[in-house]
Motif scaffolding. Structure first.
Motif, short mmCIF file in Angstrom:
data_model
loop_
_atom_site.label_atom_id
_atom_site.label_comp_id
_atom_site.label_asym_id
_atom_site.label_seq_id
_atom_site.Cartn_x
_atom_site.Cartn_y
_atom_site.Cartn_z
N SER A 18 11.78 5.60 -15.84
CA SER A 18 11.45 4.35 -16.51
C SER A 18 10.54 3.54 -15.59
CB SER A 18 12.71 3.55 -16.85
OG SER A 18 13.41 3.20 -15.67
N ARG A 19 10.03 2.45 -16.10
CA ARG A 19 9.18 1.58 -15.29
C ARG A 19 9.29 0.16 -15.79
NH1 ARG A 19 3.39 3.86 -15.68
NH2 ARG A 19 2.84 1.97 -14.49
N ASP A 20 9.07 -0.76 -14.89
CA ASP A 20 9.04 -2.19 -15.21
C ASP A 20 7.70 -2.70 -14.69
OD1 ASP A 20 9.27 -4.93 -15.39
OD2 ASP A 20 11.40 -4.94 -14.91
N ASN A 21 6.74 -2.85 -15.58
CA ASN A 21 5.40 -3.25 -15.14
C ASN A 21 5.37 -4.68 -14.62
OD1 ASN A 21 4.36 -0.73 -15.66
ND2 ASN A 21 3.49 -1.29 -17.65
N ALA A 22 6.29 -5.50 -15.06
CA ALA A 22 6.36 -6.87 -14.55
C ALA A 22 6.83 -6.90 -13.10
CB ALA A 22 7.29 -7.71 -15.41
N LYS A 23 7.59 -5.88 -12.70
CA LYS A 23 8.10 -5.80 -11.33
C LYS A 23 7.34 -4.78 -10.48
CE LYS A 23 12.82 -7.24 -12.45
NZ LYS A 23 14.27 -6.88 -12.39
N ASN A 24 6.33 -4.16 -11.07
CA ASN A 24 5.53 -3.16 -10.35
C ASN A 24 6.39 -2.05 -9.76
OD1 ASN A 24 3.25 -4.70 -10.90
ND2 ASN A 24 3.30 -5.75 -8.91
N THR A 25 7.34 -1.59 -10.52
CA THR A 25 8.30 -0.62 -10.02
C THR A 25 8.59 0.47 -11.05
OG1 THR A 25 9.35 -2.32 -8.65
CG2 THR A 25 10.60 -0.30 -9.01
N ALA A 26 8.68 1.70 -10.56
CA ALA A 26 9.13 2.82 -11.37
C ALA A 26 10.49 3.28 -10.86
CB ALA A 26 8.13 3.96 -11.31
N TYR A 27 11.27 3.87 -11.77
CA TYR A 27 12.62 4.28 -11.43
C TYR A 27 12.88 5.71 -11.88
CZ TYR A 27 13.12 -0.82 -11.37
OH TYR A 27 12.96 -2.16 -11.12
N LEU A 28 13.83 6.33 -11.20
CA LEU A 28 14.34 7.62 -11.66
C LEU A 28 15.86 7.54 -11.58
CD1 LEU A 28 13.55 10.50 -12.61
CD2 LEU A 28 13.90 11.22 -10.23
N GLN A 29 16.48 7.44 -12.75
CA GLN A 29 17.93 7.43 -12.82
C GLN A 29 18.42 8.87 -12.91
OE1 GLN A 29 20.26 4.81 -12.79
NE2 GLN A 29 21.76 6.47 -12.72
N MET A 30 19.28 9.25 -11.99
CA MET A 30 19.76 10.62 -11.91
C MET A 30 21.27 10.66 -12.14
SD MET A 30 17.49 11.87 -8.64
CE MET A 30 18.10 10.57 -7.56
N ASN A 31 21.68 11.31 -13.21
CA ASN A 31 23.09 11.45 -13.54
C ASN A 31 23.52 12.91 -13.47
OD1 ASN A 31 23.14 8.66 -14.11
ND2 ASN A 31 22.61 9.02 -16.26
N SER A 32 24.82 13.13 -13.42
CA SER A 32 25.37 14.50 -13.39
C SER A 32 24.67 15.33 -12.32
CB SER A 32 25.22 15.16 -14.76
OG SER A 32 25.87 14.41 -15.76
N LEU A 33 24.56 14.77 -11.15
CA LEU A 33 23.82 15.42 -10.08
C LEU A 33 24.50 16.71 -9.64
CD1 LEU A 33 22.74 12.25 -8.16
CD2 LEU A 33 21.18 14.07 -8.89
N LYS A 34 23.66 17.67 -9.25
CA LYS A 34 24.11 18.97 -8.80
C LYS A 34 23.62 19.21 -7.37
CE LYS A 34 23.38 20.76 -13.50
NZ LYS A 34 22.67 21.79 -14.31
N PRO A 35 24.29 20.07 -6.62
CA PRO A 35 23.81 20.36 -5.26
C PRO A 35 22.35 20.84 -5.24
CG PRO A 35 26.04 21.17 -5.52
CD PRO A 35 25.60 20.69 -6.88
N GLU A 36 21.93 21.53 -6.28
CA GLU A 36 20.55 22.01 -6.32
C GLU A 36 19.53 20.90 -6.56
OE1 GLU A 36 23.16 23.20 -8.07
OE2 GLU A 36 22.54 23.83 -10.10
#
Length: 124
Positions: free
Chosen positions: A71-89
């Motif tokens: 996702s991104r918030d152009n008003a905050k000049n920031t992009a995000y990567l939300q990571m769920n159900s993380l695996k060791p790989e």
């Protein structure tokens, strides 16, 4: 040109969640397509996700579909990567990247600007 600073990495147990961020400065953030890549030890840097300038179009690697959200918030000049159900790989250094353009790009050679990377470690 844009400067990118990644943050938010860390150590998490398998099945957990983590969000990494990419703060941009130096240019108009909304004119850049943003991507996330990752590189594990001894492996090539690989595509994870990308998002269009306005956020309306996204693309994901098959390995993370349904678990990760860009996702991104152009008003905050920031992009995000939300990571769920993380695996060791999923353990890797995660890099954000940017380029001007109208499409969503998945190849690392298509990106012009890179953040410094943030380490994500998933324990089993």
């Amino acid at each position: 040109q844009v400067q990118l600073v990644g943050s938010g990495g860390g150590l998490v147990q398998a099945g957990g969640s983590l969000r990494v961020s990419c703060a941009a400065s130096g240019d108009t953030f909304s004119t850049y397509v943003m991507g996330w890549f990752r590189q594990a030890p001894g492996k090539e840097r690989e595509f994870v996700a990308a998002i269009s300038r306005g956020g309306g179009t996204t693309d994901y690697a098959d390995s993370v579909k349904g678990r990760f959200t860009i996702s991104r918030d152009n008003a905050k000049n920031t992009a995000y990567l939300q990571m769920n159900s993380l695996k060791p790989e999923d353990t890797a250094v995660y890099f954000c990247a940017a380029r001007r353009g109208v499409y969503v790009y998945t190849a690392k050679l298509e990106y012009d600007y890179w953040g410094q990377g943030t380490q994500v470690t998933v324990s089993s």
